[in-house]
Design a protein around this motif. Sequence first.
Motif, PDB file in Angstrom:
ATOM      1  N   ASP A   1      14.133 -54.728  -0.010  1.00 56.52           N
ATOM      2  CA  ASP A   1      13.686 -55.881   0.758  1.00 56.52           C
ATOM      3  C   ASP A   1      14.860 -56.778   1.139  1.00 56.52           C
ATOM      4  N   VAL A   2      15.780 -56.995   0.197  1.00 51.76           N
ATOM      5  CA  VAL A   2      16.926 -57.860   0.492  1.00 51.76           C
ATOM      6  C   VAL A   2      17.900 -57.155   1.445  1.00 51.76           C
ATOM      7  N   MET A   3      18.129 -55.859   1.224  1.00 51.15           N
ATOM      8  CA  MET A   3      19.181 -55.192   1.987  1.00 51.15           C
ATOM      9  C   MET A   3      18.753 -54.770   3.386  1.00 51.15           C
ATOM     10  N   THR A   4      17.585 -54.147   3.520  1.00 49.32           N
ATOM     11  CA  THR A   4      17.263 -53.541   4.816  1.00 49.32           C
ATOM     12  C   THR A   4      15.857 -53.835   5.331  1.00 49.32           C
ATOM     13  N   ARG A   5      14.970 -54.397   4.479  1.00 46.19           N
ATOM     14  CA  ARG A   5      13.555 -54.577   4.849  1.00 46.19           C
ATOM     15  C   ARG A   5      12.937 -53.251   5.291  1.00 46.19           C
ATOM     16  N   GLY A   6      13.417 -52.151   4.726  1.00 47.26           N
ATOM     17  CA  GLY A   6      12.848 -50.842   5.065  1.00 47.26           C
ATOM     18  C   GLY A   6      13.504 -50.184   6.274  1.00 47.26           C
ATOM     19  N   GLY A   7      14.339 -50.919   6.978  1.00 51.70           N
ATOM     20  CA  GLY A   7      14.941 -50.409   8.198  1.00 51.70           C
ATOM     21  C   GLY A   7      16.265 -49.714   7.947  1.00 51.70           C
ATOM     22  N   PRO A   8      17.038 -49.405   8.937  1.00 52.30           N
ATOM     23  CA  PRO A   8      16.681 -49.476  10.364  1.00 52.30           C
ATOM     24  C   PRO A   8      15.728 -48.337  10.740  1.00 52.30           C
ATOM     25  N   VAL A   9      14.757 -48.654  11.560  1.00 51.16           N
ATOM     26  CA  VAL A   9      13.713 -47.711  11.969  1.00 51.16           C
ATOM     27  C   VAL A   9      13.210 -46.880  10.786  1.00 51.16           C
ATOM     28  N   ASP A  10      12.721 -47.561   9.771  1.00 48.40           N
ATOM     29  CA  ASP A  10      12.093 -46.883   8.626  1.00 48.40           C
ATOM     30  C   ASP A  10      13.054 -46.049   7.768  1.00 48.40           C
ATOM     31  N   ALA A  11      14.348 -46.112   8.014  1.00 44.54           N
ATOM     32  CA  ALA A  11      15.271 -45.232   7.281  1.00 44.54           C
ATOM     33  C   ALA A  11      15.224 -45.463   5.780  1.00 44.54           C
ATOM     34  N   THR A  12      14.908 -46.675   5.344  1.00 38.58           N
ATOM     35  CA  THR A  12      14.844 -46.957   3.909  1.00 38.58           C
ATOM     36  C   THR A  12      13.434 -47.376   3.501  1.00 38.58           C
ATOM     37  N   ASN A  13      12.471 -46.980   4.322  1.00 37.26           N
ATOM     38  CA  ASN A  13      11.080 -47.334   4.053  1.00 37.26           C
ATOM     39  C   ASN A  13      10.509 -46.410   2.979  1.00 37.26           C
TER      40      ASN A  13
ATOM     41  N   THR B   1      42.627 -47.538   4.887  1.00 42.63           N
ATOM     42  CA  THR B   1      43.064 -46.274   4.290  1.00 42.63           C
ATOM     43  C   THR B   1      42.823 -45.069   5.197  1.00 42.63           C
ATOM     44  N   ILE B   2      41.580 -44.929   5.693  1.00 47.68           N
ATOM     45  CA  ILE B   2      41.337 -43.743   6.523  1.00 47.68           C
ATOM     46  C   ILE B   2      40.929 -44.081   7.957  1.00 47.68           C
ATOM     47  N   GLY B   3      40.991 -45.344   8.313  1.00 44.92           N
ATOM     48  CA  GLY B   3      40.814 -45.701   9.712  1.00 44.92           C
ATOM     49  C   GLY B   3      39.402 -45.625  10.267  1.00 44.92           C
ATOM     50  N   ILE B   4      38.384 -45.731   9.405  1.00 43.44           N
ATOM     51  CA  ILE B   4      37.025 -45.760   9.959  1.00 43.44           C
ATOM     52  C   ILE B   4      36.329 -47.080   9.612  1.00 43.44           C
ATOM     53  N   ARG B   5      35.386 -47.478  10.470  1.00 44.44           N
ATOM     54  CA  ARG B   5      34.580 -48.681  10.229  1.00 44.44           C
ATOM     55  C   ARG B   5      33.111 -48.327  10.419  1.00 44.44           C
ATOM     56  N   PRO B   6      32.506 -47.652   9.434  1.00 48.96           N
ATOM     57  CA  PRO B   6      31.110 -47.232   9.625  1.00 48.96           C
ATOM     58  C   PRO B   6      30.152 -48.429   9.717  1.00 48.96           C
ATOM     59  N   ASP B   7      29.087 -48.236  10.489  1.00 54.96           N
ATOM     60  CA  ASP B   7      28.090 -49.296  10.604  1.00 54.96           C
ATOM     61  C   ASP B   7      26.956 -49.050   9.605  1.00 54.96           C
ATOM     62  N   TRP B   8      27.110 -49.641   8.417  1.00 51.01           N
ATOM     63  CA  TRP B   8      26.176 -49.391   7.320  1.00 51.01           C
ATOM     64  C   TRP B   8      24.796 -49.978   7.590  1.00 51.01           C
ATOM     65  N   ILE B   9      24.696 -50.899   8.514  1.00 50.32           N
ATOM     66  CA  ILE B   9      23.419 -51.597   8.698  1.00 50.32           C
ATOM     67  C   ILE B   9      22.544 -50.913   9.741  1.00 50.32           C
ATOM     68  N   SER B  10      23.105 -50.514  10.871  1.00 54.97           N
ATOM     69  CA  SER B  10      22.227 -49.967  11.910  1.00 54.97           C
ATOM     70  C   SER B  10      22.174 -48.447  11.979  1.00 54.97           C
ATOM     71  N   ASN B  11      23.056 -47.758  11.252  1.00 50.28           N
ATOM     72  CA  ASN B  11      22.954 -46.298  11.216  1.00 50.28           C
ATOM     73  C   ASN B  11      21.997 -45.884  10.097  1.00 50.28           C
ATOM     74  N   SER B  12      20.983 -45.082  10.443  1.00 54.12           N
ATOM     75  CA  SER B  12      19.934 -44.736   9.480  1.00 54.12           C
ATOM     76  C   SER B  12      20.469 -44.071   8.218  1.00 54.12           C
ATOM     77  N   THR B  13      21.279 -43.031   8.399  1.00 55.64           N
ATOM     78  CA  THR B  13      21.793 -42.289   7.248  1.00 55.64           C
ATOM     79  C   THR B  13      22.665 -43.181   6.376  1.00 55.64           C
ATOM     80  N   LEU B  14      23.522 -43.967   7.034  1.00 55.68           N
ATOM     81  CA  LEU B  14      24.429 -44.820   6.274  1.00 55.68           C
ATOM     82  C   LEU B  14      23.663 -45.905   5.527  1.00 55.68           C
ATOM     83  N   ALA B  15      22.635 -46.468   6.163  1.00 55.02           N
ATOM     84  CA  ALA B  15      21.841 -47.505   5.500  1.00 55.02           C
ATOM     85  C   ALA B  15      21.155 -46.931   4.267  1.00 55.02           C
ATOM     86  N   PHE B  16      20.655 -45.709   4.410  1.00 63.56           N
ATOM     87  CA  PHE B  16      20.018 -45.038   3.273  1.00 63.56           C
ATOM     88  C   PHE B  16      21.037 -44.835   2.144  1.00 63.56           C
TER      89      PHE B  16
END
Lengths: 279, 295
Positions: free
Chosen positions: B233-245, B141-156
């Motif tokens: 715990d299932v989604m991020t284990r607190g990561g990436p780099v503490d973003a969801t800690n 639809t809008i042509g983006i592929r965000p990286d939900w796993i390794s980008n801190s803000t997106l993972a949060f």
Amino acid sequence: MGYKTKKKLLTGLTHILLIICVIAVASPMIWAIIASTQSPGEIYSYPPKFSLGSSAKRNFGMAWNYFDIGIMMRNSLLIAVIVTAGKILISLLGALALVYFRFPLQPFVFFIILLTLMIPIPVIIVPLFRFVSDIGWGNSYWALTLPFFASATGTYLFRQHFMSIPGTIAEAARVDGAGPLRFLFQILVPMSLNTIGAFCVIQFVYMWNQYLWPLLVISGRRRQVVQVAMRQITTVGPDGLIDWGIAMAGSLIALIPPLIIFFLLQEQFMRGFALSQEK
Amino acid sequence: MGTKFPGKLYPLLLLLPTFVVIGLFIYYPMYQTINMSLYKSLFMGLRQIYVGIENYIELFTSPAYRQSLVRSFSFAGLVVLFSMTISFLMAILANQKVRFARFYRTALIWPYALSPAVAGSIFLFIFNPSVGVLNYLLESTIGIRPDWISNSTLAFAMVVIAAVWKQLGYNIVFFLAALQNVPGDIVEAAHIDGANAFQRYWKVIIPLLSPTGFFLLTMNLIYAFFDTFGLVDVMTRGGPVDATNTLIYNLYRDAFQYSRTGFAAAQSIMLFVIVTVVMIVQLKLGNRTVYYQNE
């Protein structure tokens, strides 16, 4: 525009909005169901296939056997049933004492029980873990069940319910020579089935969904509960890589018991929710 | 004969199981938590030395812990805001007298039965950057592929979205029940006085719902602080780099991965203080500003 047309339009709009909401709420689940039937090849195809795949049997079988979700389902069921039953029994006895006896410091005793609501397990988890390990309960069902047995909610609910039962019933029972326990099980319990049922469904789902405590006290798969399996199936697959078909199949299996209870016993759920708000 | 049974010892016997369980598994560990928080663990927990309030000082001075505190409160704030707003709007819709109303209600509240871990697993798949359906939809639809796993803000954001979704059913149940208890004549009176639909909700119905609102606020905060552990715990284990800690995840890591039991115990006390404050605020505010039908 006449009143009637306006109303018809409004009703139509309400339906459309409701259908959008229902789909939005259900879509993650629908997608999980689709993926649980697809082979790794189908899942990795681009664009993704929005139709049921060919590997349902394989995925559910692998989840059940390879990831031992079958065993863990049995464990979860056992633990949820034991804890629910234990909570009900212990809370009934406590409520009986609080309502039908006179003893010193009664309000204080009740207060001490209610105060446990302020102490969720994570607050005491470090020493609790050490304590159950020290007494040799590491990796056992004792550790998984007994710490959950007392229930401030249960004691409170049954106490409230007992207090709403007319005093003449207790008097009649005493005239008939019934002891407290006989009074509890032959008269109070049959009169409390609604409350017990409501409490039961809420507690079963609560126990079924426990994650942190089992993750800590149980090592290995044979005694583990099914929630903790989510950690593993979303980390590795049979070939190393995550196999999302199996992962979704496993997630759906773990979801079935509480969902069945929810759909079958919706009335009890609603009553349980209403009761839980009274606290 | 009165309604009470005679006997002084008997009731204590009946209460014994309750007291054994709460004594051994709640109050004794609570005492131990306070005790432990005054010690520091050395050599991966092999030795404990008394340090007084040093762990608490570390709690307030450690930048990492302060970040976790801020993160947890933003997480809780976002989860509460979105899950309560969305579920309130859905409850209003589901409360309309239309055909199939019962079906709609059930279809909106069933996710209550889901556990945080299962919700985490399903959302992790949906958000998967390469095979997830969300990125397919976003790209087409809008042509983006965000990286939900390794980008801190997106993972949060991903964890917030999953946590909100999982809580909708619970909130809708309570909002619906409260909406159904709103006395029809009051709303009718407002209608006759010329209040439009928006005014009726804003000025009449929402104030009537405030007890439920406060109750849900408390429950949602506790959910966001404690029950989302499985999700994280299932989604991020607190990561990436503490973003969801979050606080609970930080506590788990310090206690069971880094064997810093003393510091973890101090964190437990911090969580306890948060719960206590939330509950007291609910009791005080919840009683003052709300409307009671019996009054």
